[in-house]
Design a protein around this motif. Structure first.
Motif, PDB file in Angstrom:
ATOM      1  N   PHE A  50      -6.193 -12.378  33.266  1.00 24.54           N
ATOM      2  CA  PHE A  50      -5.674 -13.517  34.034  1.00 24.54           C
ATOM      3  C   PHE A  50      -4.589 -13.072  35.023  1.00 24.54           C
ATOM      4  O   PHE A  50      -4.500 -13.598  36.133  1.00 24.54           O
ATOM      5  N   LEU A  51      -3.770 -12.089  34.655  1.00 25.25           N
ATOM      6  CA  LEU A  51      -2.741 -11.575  35.559  1.00 25.25           C
ATOM      7  C   LEU A  51      -3.379 -10.905  36.769  1.00 25.25           C
ATOM      8  O   LEU A  51      -2.952 -11.133  37.908  1.00 25.25           O
ATOM      9  N   ARG A  52      -4.402 -10.092  36.540  1.00 25.56           N
ATOM     10  CA  ARG A  52      -5.090  -9.424  37.650  1.00 25.56           C
ATOM     11  C   ARG A  52      -5.777 -10.431  38.561  1.00 25.56           C
ATOM     12  O   ARG A  52      -5.757 -10.287  39.790  1.00 25.56           O
ATOM     13  N   ARG A  53      -6.394 -11.450  37.974  1.00 26.70           N
ATOM     14  CA  ARG A  53      -7.038 -12.484  38.801  1.00 26.70           C
ATOM     15  C   ARG A  53      -6.003 -13.231  39.631  1.00 26.70           C
ATOM     16  O   ARG A  53      -6.242 -13.544  40.796  1.00 26.70           O
ATOM     17  N   ALA A  54      -4.848 -13.528  39.033  1.00 22.02           N
ATOM     18  CA  ALA A  54      -3.804 -14.256  39.756  1.00 22.02           C
ATOM     19  C   ALA A  54      -3.240 -13.422  40.904  1.00 22.02           C
ATOM     20  O   ALA A  54      -2.842 -13.969  41.937  1.00 22.02           O
ATOM     21  N   GLY A  88      -4.978 -11.252  42.599  1.00 26.47           N
ATOM     22  CA  GLY A  88      -6.028 -10.937  43.550  1.00 26.47           C
ATOM     23  C   GLY A  88      -6.598  -9.538  43.399  1.00 26.47           C
ATOM     24  O   GLY A  88      -7.263  -9.039  44.293  1.00 26.47           O
ATOM     25  N   ARG A  89      -6.335  -8.900  42.293  1.00 24.07           N
ATOM     26  CA  ARG A  89      -6.851  -7.556  42.038  1.00 24.07           C
ATOM     27  C   ARG A  89      -8.248  -7.645  41.432  1.00 24.07           C
ATOM     28  O   ARG A  89      -8.603  -8.645  40.826  1.00 24.07           O
ATOM     29  N   PRO A  90      -9.029  -6.562  41.574  1.00 28.03           N
ATOM     30  CA  PRO A  90     -10.368  -6.575  40.958  1.00 28.03           C
ATOM     31  C   PRO A  90     -10.269  -6.567  39.431  1.00 28.03           C
ATOM     32  O   PRO A  90      -9.360  -5.953  38.863  1.00 28.03           O
ATOM     33  N   VAL A  91     -11.191  -7.260  38.801  1.00 32.43           N
ATOM     34  CA  VAL A  91     -11.203  -7.344  37.336  1.00 32.43           C
ATOM     35  C   VAL A  91     -12.542  -6.834  36.815  1.00 32.43           C
ATOM     36  O   VAL A  91     -13.555  -6.890  37.506  1.00 32.43           O
ATOM     37  N   GLN A  92     -12.515  -6.329  35.598  1.00 34.44           N
ATOM     38  CA  GLN A  92     -13.735  -5.879  34.947  1.00 34.44           C
ATOM     39  C   GLN A  92     -14.077  -6.866  33.845  1.00 34.44           C
ATOM     40  O   GLN A  92     -13.250  -7.151  32.990  1.00 34.44           O
ATOM     41  N   VAL A  93     -15.299  -7.351  33.889  1.00 31.66           N
ATOM     42  CA  VAL A  93     -15.779  -8.261  32.865  1.00 31.66           C
ATOM     43  C   VAL A  93     -16.597  -7.436  31.870  1.00 31.66           C
ATOM     44  O   VAL A  93     -17.408  -6.597  32.284  1.00 31.66           O
ATOM     45  N   PRO A  94     -16.403  -7.635  30.559  1.00 33.89           N
ATOM     46  CA  PRO A  94     -17.212  -6.890  29.595  1.00 33.89           C
ATOM     47  C   PRO A  94     -18.705  -7.142  29.811  1.00 33.89           C
ATOM     48  O   PRO A  94     -19.118  -8.221  30.235  1.00 33.89           O
ATOM     49  N   LYS A  95     -19.515  -6.133  29.511  1.00 34.21           N
ATOM     50  CA  LYS A  95     -20.946  -6.241  29.736  1.00 34.21           C
ATOM     51  C   LYS A  95     -21.563  -7.383  28.955  1.00 34.21           C
ATOM     52  O   LYS A  95     -22.542  -7.985  29.377  1.00 34.21           O
ATOM     53  N   GLU A  96     -20.992  -7.720  27.797  1.00 35.36           N
ATOM     54  CA  GLU A  96     -21.519  -8.812  26.982  1.00 35.36           C
ATOM     55  C   GLU A  96     -21.392 -10.161  27.674  1.00 35.36           C
ATOM     56  O   GLU A  96     -22.115 -11.093  27.375  1.00 35.36           O
ATOM     57  N   LEU A  97     -20.429 -10.274  28.588  1.00 35.01           N
ATOM     58  CA  LEU A  97     -20.200 -11.552  29.267  1.00 35.01           C
ATOM     59  C   LEU A  97     -20.873 -11.638  30.623  1.00 35.01           C
ATOM     60  O   LEU A  97     -20.884 -12.702  31.248  1.00 35.01           O
ATOM     61  N   GLU A  98     -21.399 -10.529  31.117  1.00 39.96           N
ATOM     62  CA  GLU A  98     -22.086 -10.558  32.410  1.00 39.96           C
ATOM     63  C   GLU A  98     -23.412 -11.281  32.272  1.00 39.96           C
ATOM     64  O   GLU A  98     -24.072 -11.178  31.250  1.00 39.96           O
ATOM     65  N   LYS A  99     -23.810 -11.987  33.306  1.00 41.29           N
ATOM     66  CA  LYS A  99     -25.085 -12.708  33.266  1.00 41.29           C
ATOM     67  C   LYS A  99     -26.079 -12.067  34.170  1.00 41.29           C
ATOM     68  O   LYS A  99     -25.853 -11.482  35.116  1.00 41.29           O
TER      69      LYS A  99
END
Length: 88
Positions: free
Chosen positions: A71-75, A77-88
């Motif tokens: 949430f800090l990185r999103r706030a 504006g930095r790039p974030v990594q989403v775990p593979k389990e949550l990717e669609k």
């Protein structure tokens, strides 16, 4: 034992049970726990003092370090990594 400490213990048990769920099923209970934590920590600090607030805060930050960093990185504006389990 006081009510805030009992609720704090229940919060820890709920967080441990949530951590055992598959990653896709952790979102809703995890966000609820994340939202409830500041209120519960403030209540514990109000009733029992700053030392117990600090102990609870350190435990909370340890348990939720990855979602808080996300949430800090999103706030910021930095790039974030989403775990593979949550990717669609």
């Amino acid at each position: 034992m006081s009510t805030p400490l009992i609720l704090g213990c229940l919060w820890v048990l709920a967080a441990a049970a949530t951590a055992m769920l598959p990653m896709r099923r952790q979102m809703v209970p995890g966000l609820a726990l994340l939202a409830a934590a500041p209120v519960l920590l403030a209540w514990i600090g109000w009733v029992h003092g700053w030392l117990w607030l600090a102990i609870g805060l350190f435990a909370f930050l340890s348990m939720f370090r990855n979602p808080l960093l996300y949430f800090l990185r999103r706030a910021m504006g930095r790039p974030v990594q989403v775990p593979k389990e949550l990717e669609k």
